[in-house]
Write a protein that holds these residues in place. Structure first.
Motif, PDB file in Angstrom:
ATOM      1  N   PHE A  73       0.039  10.544   6.280  1.00 21.47           N
ATOM      2  CA  PHE A  73      -1.376  10.397   5.952  1.00 21.47           C
ATOM      3  C   PHE A  73      -2.267  10.490   7.181  1.00 21.47           C
ATOM      4  CE2 PHE A  73       1.083   8.605   2.612  1.00 21.47           C
ATOM      5  CZ  PHE A  73       0.384   8.877   1.452  1.00 21.47           C
TER       6      PHE A  73
ATOM      7  N   LYS B 128      -4.529   8.303   8.372  1.00 18.88           N
ATOM      8  CA  LYS B 128      -4.402   7.146   9.257  1.00 18.88           C
ATOM      9  C   LYS B 128      -2.962   6.668   9.213  1.00 18.88           C
ATOM     10  CE  LYS B 128      -7.019   3.510   8.997  1.00 18.88           C
ATOM     11  NZ  LYS B 128      -7.966   2.615   8.286  1.00 18.88           N
TER      12      LYS B 128
ATOM     13  N   ASN C   7      -0.059   4.589   8.451  1.00 12.51           N
ATOM     14  CA  ASN C   7      -0.039   3.487   7.478  1.00 12.51           C
ATOM     15  C   ASN C   7       1.347   2.855   7.349  1.00 12.51           C
ATOM     16  OD1 ASN C   7       1.125   5.657   6.239  1.00 12.51           O
ATOM     17  ND2 ASN C   7       0.064   5.448   4.311  1.00 12.51           N
ATOM     18  N   PRO C   8       1.870   2.322   8.459  1.00 10.85           N
ATOM     19  CA  PRO C   8       3.157   1.632   8.339  1.00 10.85           C
ATOM     20  C   PRO C   8       2.999   0.403   7.452  1.00 10.85           C
ATOM     21  CG  PRO C   8       2.189   1.207  10.486  1.00 10.85           C
ATOM     22  CD  PRO C   8       1.328   2.230   9.819  1.00 10.85           C
ATOM     23  N   PHE C   9       4.108  -0.020   6.837  1.00 11.50           N
ATOM     24  CA  PHE C   9       4.092  -1.248   6.054  1.00 11.50           C
ATOM     25  C   PHE C   9       4.066  -2.439   7.010  1.00 11.50           C
ATOM     26  CE2 PHE C   9       6.719   1.513   3.157  1.00 11.50           C
ATOM     27  CZ  PHE C   9       5.713   1.720   2.238  1.00 11.50           C
ATOM     28  N   PRO C  10       3.568  -3.580   6.535  1.00 13.37           N
ATOM     29  CA  PRO C  10       3.613  -4.777   7.387  1.00 13.37           C
ATOM     30  C   PRO C  10       5.025  -5.333   7.469  1.00 13.37           C
ATOM     31  CG  PRO C  10       2.645  -5.295   5.257  1.00 13.37           C
ATOM     32  CD  PRO C  10       2.883  -3.821   5.261  1.00 13.37           C
ATOM     33  N   LYS C  11       5.929  -4.511   7.942  1.00 12.62           N
ATOM     34  CA  LYS C  11       7.332  -4.904   8.051  1.00 12.62           C
ATOM     35  C   LYS C  11       7.814  -4.493   9.437  1.00 12.62           C
ATOM     36  CE  LYS C  11       8.180  -3.503   3.238  1.00 12.62           C
ATOM     37  NZ  LYS C  11       9.118  -4.160   2.367  1.00 12.62           N
TER      38      LYS C  11
ATOM     39  N   TYR D 123      12.902   1.680   4.222  1.00  6.98           N
ATOM     40  CA  TYR D 123      12.272   1.494   2.908  1.00  6.98           C
ATOM     41  C   TYR D 123      12.640   2.605   1.927  1.00  6.98           C
ATOM     42  CZ  TYR D 123       8.750   0.852  -0.687  1.00  6.98           C
ATOM     43  OH  TYR D 123       8.120   0.671  -1.896  1.00  6.98           O
ATOM     44  N   GLY D 124      12.466   3.850   2.370  1.00 13.48           N
ATOM     45  CA  GLY D 124      12.734   4.984   1.486  1.00 13.48           C
ATOM     46  C   GLY D 124      14.175   5.007   1.000  1.00 13.48           C
TER      47      GLY D 124
ATOM     48  N   ARG E 143      16.270   2.672   0.863  1.00 15.59           N
ATOM     49  CA  ARG E 143      16.549   1.504   0.034  1.00 15.59           C
ATOM     50  C   ARG E 143      16.049   1.687  -1.388  1.00 15.59           C
ATOM     51  NH1 ARG E 143      15.191  -2.870   4.569  1.00 15.59           N
ATOM     52  NH2 ARG E 143      17.295  -3.300   5.297  1.00 15.59           N
ATOM     53  N   ILE E 144      14.836   2.218  -1.549  1.00 14.33           N
ATOM     54  CA  ILE E 144      14.346   2.377  -2.924  1.00 14.33           C
ATOM     55  C   ILE E 144      15.157   3.429  -3.661  1.00 14.33           C
ATOM     56  CG2 ILE E 144      11.971   1.603  -2.551  1.00 14.33           C
ATOM     57  CD1 ILE E 144      11.134   4.501  -2.429  1.00 14.33           C
TER      58      ILE E 144
ATOM     59  N   ASN F  37       7.581  -6.177  14.403  1.00 18.23           N
ATOM     60  CA  ASN F  37       6.625  -5.655  13.431  1.00 18.23           C
ATOM     61  C   ASN F  37       6.078  -4.297  13.886  1.00 18.23           C
ATOM     62  OD1 ASN F  37       4.049  -5.326  11.916  1.00 18.23           O
ATOM     63  ND2 ASN F  37       4.680  -7.309  11.108  1.00 18.23           N
TER      64      ASN F  37
ATOM     65  N   PHE G 111       3.312  -3.049  13.440  1.00 18.42           N
ATOM     66  CA  PHE G 111       1.920  -3.068  13.886  1.00 18.42           C
ATOM     67  C   PHE G 111       1.801  -3.243  15.390  1.00 18.42           C
ATOM     68  CE2 PHE G 111       0.223  -4.602   9.529  1.00 18.42           C
ATOM     69  CZ  PHE G 111       0.502  -3.350   9.029  1.00 18.42           C
TER      70      PHE G 111
ATOM     71  N   ARG H  63       9.546   7.776   8.828  1.00 19.33           N
ATOM     72  CA  ARG H  63       9.733   7.138   7.537  1.00 19.33           C
ATOM     73  C   ARG H  63       9.808   8.189   6.429  1.00 19.33           C
ATOM     74  NH1 ARG H  63       5.019   3.169   5.759  1.00 19.33           N
ATOM     75  NH2 ARG H  63       3.959   5.166   5.670  1.00 19.33           N
TER      76      ARG H  63
END
Lengths: 306, 257
Positions: free
Chosen positions: B97, B99, B101-105, B113-114, B116-117, B150, B152, B166
């Motif tokens: 994207f 901006k 946009n990492p997850f707060p993880k 994440y990917g 895993r889902i 993190n 961030f 990601r």
């Protein structure tokens, strides 16, 4: 140059206005803070008289199970064990929160993630309405609907922890739901987008991203609900039965700190143990709500996404 | 419209129209996007280039009032056919994207994440995917000692490369990039551009950019969008040296933008 300096040193009307505004807000702040502290001081100083003036030991008060102010035990100790009320208060609070949280979460998820349109149009107004209903109305409904219902199913009088839990459940549900909705709405849209863009389903996105990112706020919502349940007096008093006994079943009459306070506050004489011990109960209530307050602030700080 | 030589198209778009409510955002788009190449989408703000790229992984459908018409085929599969699963399309078509946009993880959990889902639970496999993806996004050396911190804590440029990693972790065929460097400083931009250059060996990349120099630097083919239409689509070199359309010429030479 000199002139300019003089000009800026002079008090302009704007600056006067600014000082005026600042003074007013400062006075208002000091006023509010001093009210809070005087209430704390007043209640606590009354409440502590039970221990200082009347010589009741803290253990007898917090752990004692016999509540008959005005009477004394065989050993001559006053019977002012507050444990039944403390237990009652915590029980109804915890049970109603346990019951309300899944419903509140479910409703909040529906309103923000599944169907925001229906949520905004129909559910939001309903929830706002529920928040605004006076607690005596909830209590009245509990008394005429829930208590007889429990009596029919479980026998007994119908009054008790279960009835109080159910009434409180309905009362804290809107509070918790609307706070949970705000929290979920505050989760940035781009978290969801990132998740969807990787082929996640809506449920995976809700479960693994949205709820996780919102968890501090959701916890705060639950605690807010608990604080409301803990402090609710009237509605609980109407359905719990007001027997100062440690509840041994969910359907026998019990009592909470608030219900005993509202029942007895008009019937005692200032300065007597009977009166002061009520102030002690009030002190516990006050410090518990302080505790809930600090807890939500602490969670808010810890959970604020670094 | 020039036809594409030597490569299979990864996307075939035919007579595609899109409306937001009453406003038409895309008009009669017909394009063939080549495989394993970098295709740049350029054009002034509001020309529909972001809408277009979001259509390719059907993210545009998250906006409620969208209406569409025409066909888009991804590798000969109609992406809008009734039984098409949007999740499997998005698994094959990753997105980065505007901006970061990492997850707060943690960094690790962001990449994992990917996978895993999509059901990968084995710790060893996940470790491998995380390392491979971070290496692929040229971020491994910078973060390998703090995978559990993190995300961030990373700089903006690092975050964007993390988002690329990601996206790569689910092993897509295509990576869509929606102005991926617009929020980055020149140094980070250079790093991301370099990365895109390497990625095209393994992925088909479609990148939206408002930066014409960037399109010239990194892309093989360029599509010029204006007011929801494709004005010109050609090999980047050709388009920049010898545009067919006057409007393309004007835009590239900076007469409007």
């Amino acid at each position: 140059m000199e002139e300019t300096v003089q000009h800026f040193k002079k008090r302009s009307p704007k600056r006067k206005q600014e000082r005026f505004g600042k003074t007013i807000s400062l006075v208002a702040t000091i006023f509010i803070v001093s009210i809070v502290f005087s209430i704390l001081f007043f209640v606590a100083s009354r409440g502590l008289r039970t221990f200082t003036e009347h010589g009741v030991s803290a253990i007898d008060f917090f752990a004692g199970t016999a509540w008959r102010p005005g009477e004394v035990s065989d050993a001559g100790e006053p019977l002012v064990g507050a444990f039944p009320m403390i237990a009652g208060s915590f029980l109804v609070t915890i049970f109603s929160a346990l019951l309300a949280t899944p419903f509140a979460l479910g409703a909040a998820i529906f309103m923000t993630e599944i169907s925001p349109k229906t949520g905004k149009k129909y559910l939001q107004p309903v929830i706002e309405l529920l928040v605004g209903i006076p607690s005596v109305v909830y209590g009245f409904i509990g008394l005429t609907v829930i208590v007889p219902f429990i009596r029919q199913i479980f026998g007994g009088t119908g009054f008790g922890v279960l009835a109080a839990t159910l009434v409180l459940f309905v009362m804290i549900l809107p509070t918790t739901t609307s706070m949970a909705v705000d929290t979920l709405n505050a989760v940035p849209r781009y978290y969801r987008e990132a998740s969807f863009a990787m082929g996640a389903t809506r449920w995976q996105t809700i479960y693994k991203v949205v709820l996780r990112a919102a968890s501090p706020g959701l916890l705060t919502a639950v605690i807010f609900g608990m604080a409301r349940a803990f402090g609710e007096a009237l509605a609980v008093q109407m359905v719990i039965g007001n027997a100062a006994l440690v509840p041994d079943s969910l359907t026998t009459p019990a009592s909470t700190l608030t219900s005993i306070l509202t029942m007895n506050m008009g019937n005692t004489v200032l300065g007597t143990l009977e009166n002061d011990v009520l102030w002690s109960l009030a002190t516990i209530l006050l410090f518990m709500s302080l505790f809930f307050n600090i807890l939500t602030r602490w969670i808010g700080k810890k959970g604020a996404m670094k | 419209m020039n036809d594409v030589k030597n490569t299979h198209p990864v996307y075939t778009i035919k007579d595609f129209n899109l409306w937001y409510g009453e406003t038409q955002a895309l008009k009669n788009i017909s394009l063939e996007i080549p495989e394993k190449q970098v295709t740049a989408i350029i054009g002034p703000s509001g020309c529909g280039k972001s809408t277009f790229i979001k259509t390719l992984n059907r993210m545009v459908e998250l906006i409620p009032s969208v209406k569409m018409e025409g066909s888009i085929h991804y590798k000969n599969e109609d992406i809008f056919k009734p039984n098409a699963k949007v999740e499997s399309l998005r698994t094959e078509v990753g997105m980065v994207f505007q901006k970061p946009n990492p997850f707060p993880k943690s960094i690790y959990d962001n990449i994992a994440y990917g996978p895993r889902i999509h059901g990968i639970k084995d710790k060893k496999t996940l470790d491998e995917v995380v390392e491979k993806s971070l290496k692929g996004a040229a971020l491994w050396e910078e973060v390998k000692d703090r995978l559990n911190e993190n995300a961030f804590g990373l700089s903006g440029g690092q975050q964007q490369r993390l988002c690329i990693a990601r996206a790569m972790a689910v092993e897509p065929e295509v990576i869509l990039m929606d102005e991926p460097t617009s929020a980055l400083d020149p140094l980070s931009t250079a790093k991301v551009e370099e990365l895109i250059h390497e990625l095209k060996n393994d992925y088909s990349i479609i990148i939206v950019t408002h930066n014409m120099q960037q399109a010239a630097r990194i892309s093989d083919k360029t599509a010029f969008f204006l007011n929801g239409e494709v004005i010109e689509f050609d090999a980047t070199e050709k388009m920049y040296s010898n545009p067919h359309d006057k409007r393309t010429d004007d835009y590239i030479s900076g007469k409007f933008g």
